[in-house]
Design an enzyme around this catalytic site. Structure first.
Site, PDB file in Angstrom:
ATOM      1  N   ASN A 107       0.897  -1.202   0.030  1.00  0.00           N
ATOM      2  CA  ASN A 107       0.064   0.158  -0.069  1.00  0.00           C
ATOM      3  C   ASN A 107       0.883   1.170   0.063  1.00  0.00           C
ATOM      4  OD1 ASN A 107      -2.307   1.646   0.317  1.00  0.00           O
ATOM      5  ND2 ASN A 107      -2.293   1.363   2.606  1.00  0.00           N
ATOM      6  N   HIS A 109       1.221   5.399   1.113  1.00  0.00           N
ATOM      7  CA  HIS A 109       0.306   6.321   2.029  1.00  0.00           C
ATOM      8  C   HIS A 109       0.952   7.612   1.989  1.00  0.00           C
ATOM      9  CE1 HIS A 109      -2.084   7.526   5.668  1.00  0.00           C
ATOM     10  NE2 HIS A 109      -0.992   7.724   6.050  1.00  0.00           N
ATOM     11  N   SER A 136       4.968   6.643   2.431  1.00  0.00           N
ATOM     12  CA  SER A 136       5.575   5.426   2.754  1.00  0.00           C
ATOM     13  C   SER A 136       4.845   4.270   1.861  1.00  0.00           C
ATOM     14  CB  SER A 136       5.032   5.100   4.227  1.00  0.00           C
ATOM     15  OG  SER A 136       5.231   6.265   5.196  1.00  0.00           O
ATOM     16  N   ASP A 145      -2.945   0.976   8.058  1.00  0.00           N
ATOM     17  CA  ASP A 145      -1.566   1.391   7.671  1.00  0.00           C
ATOM     18  C   ASP A 145      -0.313   0.847   8.732  1.00  0.00           C
ATOM     19  OD1 ASP A 145      -2.638   2.485   5.363  1.00  0.00           O
ATOM     20  OD2 ASP A 145      -3.314   4.286   6.649  1.00  0.00           O
TER      21      ASP A 145
HETATM   22  C1  GAR Z   1      -2.430   8.752  -2.770  1.00  0.00           C
HETATM   23  O1  GAR Z   1      -1.598   9.958  -2.078  1.00  0.00           O
HETATM   24  C2  GAR Z   1      -2.442   7.729  -1.781  1.00  0.00           C
HETATM   25  O2  GAR Z   1      -1.212   7.812  -1.003  1.00  0.00           O
HETATM   26  C3  GAR Z   1      -3.746   8.073  -0.694  1.00  0.00           C
HETATM   27  O3  GAR Z   1      -4.542   8.366  -1.710  1.00  0.00           O
HETATM   28  C4  GAR Z   1      -3.895   9.031  -2.977  1.00  0.00           C
HETATM   29  C5  GAR Z   1      -4.416   8.435  -4.169  1.00  0.00           C
HETATM   30  O4  GAR Z   1      -4.146   9.230  -5.151  1.00  0.00           O
HETATM   31  N1  GAR Z   1      -3.777   7.075   0.043  1.00  0.00           N
HETATM   32  C6  GAR Z   1      -4.398   6.919   1.077  1.00  0.00           C
HETATM   33  O5  GAR Z   1      -4.457   7.993   1.784  1.00  0.00           O
HETATM   34  C7  GAR Z   1      -4.466   5.599   1.940  1.00  0.00           C
HETATM   35  N2  GAR Z   1      -4.690   5.685   3.352  1.00  0.00           N
HETATM   36  P1  GAR Z   1      -4.286   8.684  -6.572  1.00  0.00           P
HETATM   37  O6  GAR Z   1      -5.843   8.130  -6.805  1.00  0.00           O
HETATM   38  O7  GAR Z   1      -4.091   9.921  -7.658  1.00  0.00           O
HETATM   39  O8  GAR Z   1      -3.123   7.538  -6.783  1.00  0.00           O
END
Ligand code: GAR
Length: 200
Positions: A107, A109, A136, A145
């Site tokens: 994953n 984050h 991360s 997480d």
């Molecule tokens: C990313 O920044 C990812 O790290 C976060 O959502 C965004 C998705 O962007 N995920 C979380 O917060 C999970 N806890 P994307 O759809 O443009 O890849």
């Protein structure tokens, strides 16, 4: 090539970076399927434009989380992944999923774990007042997480940052890190020894 299934819920900028990388055979990994828990999101359009098959498994179409989790597991299993990548997937996977893909699901984050886990990592880091944050890539386990950390990168927090501006700068670093880590897993494997995740 190493088979990747990417789970998404939103825009798909991390997916886009993986789709850009996988066209190079030297990368060693190929996105063979994209699964979303939400219909109509940008990430699904990106997958279709790249010719990658997609599936949607929405929680609201199932009577409870365990049934949804089993359906998600089957939707992913169809693509026979070597590694599953959660790239902006905003739901917790459950016992059935981890039974099938535990130890080979990663994953990304947008914070320096173990600080600021959860759905609002960027907002929570800003609210705390940290001067550096980052991203991360972790191994997914049953916690939120909380799995072993594979790699991290840092981003300075600016005095006038908003959640949006900081998240945008983190995402630039994040997609580079994710592409790098996933490629290294494809070419060298992922080992988890207690809290320690080692690639290659
Ligand atoms: C990313 O920044 C990812 O790290 C976060 O959502 C965004 C998705 O962007 N995920 C979380 O917060 C999970 N806890 P994307 O759809 O443009 O890849």
């Amino acid at each position: 090539a190493h088979r990747l299934v990417v789970l998404v819920s939103g825009t798909g900028s991390n997916l886009a970076a993986l789709l850009a990388a996988h066209t190079d055979p030297a990368y060693g990994a190929r996105v063979v399927g994209v699964v979303s828990d939400r219909p109509g999101v940008g990430a699904l359009d990106l997958a279709r434009e790249a010719g990658v098959p997609t599936a949607v498994v929405a929680l609201r179409d199932f009577p409870d989380r365990a049934t949804w989790d089993r359906a998600l597991t089957e939707a992913v299993r169809v693509f026979s992944p070597d590694t599953v990548v959660l790239a902006g997937f905003m739901k917790l996977v459950g016992a059935a999923f981890l039974g099938a893909f535990g130890g080979r699901t990663v994953n990304t984050h947008p914070a320096l774990l173990p600080s600021f886990p959860g759905a609002h990592g960027v907002r929570d880091a800003l609210a705390y007042g940290v001067k550096v944050s980052g991203c991360s890539v972790i191994v997914v386990d049953e916690g939120v997480d909380a799995g072993p950390i594979i790699a991290q990168d840092v981003v300075a927090v600016l005095d006038d940052d908003t959640e949006e501006t900081l998240h945008e700068r983190i995402k630039v670093v994040e997609r580079r890190l994710l592409v790098d880590v996933v490629g290294r897993i494809a070419r060298g494997g992922l080992r988890v020894e207690g809290r320690r995740a080692v690639v290659g």
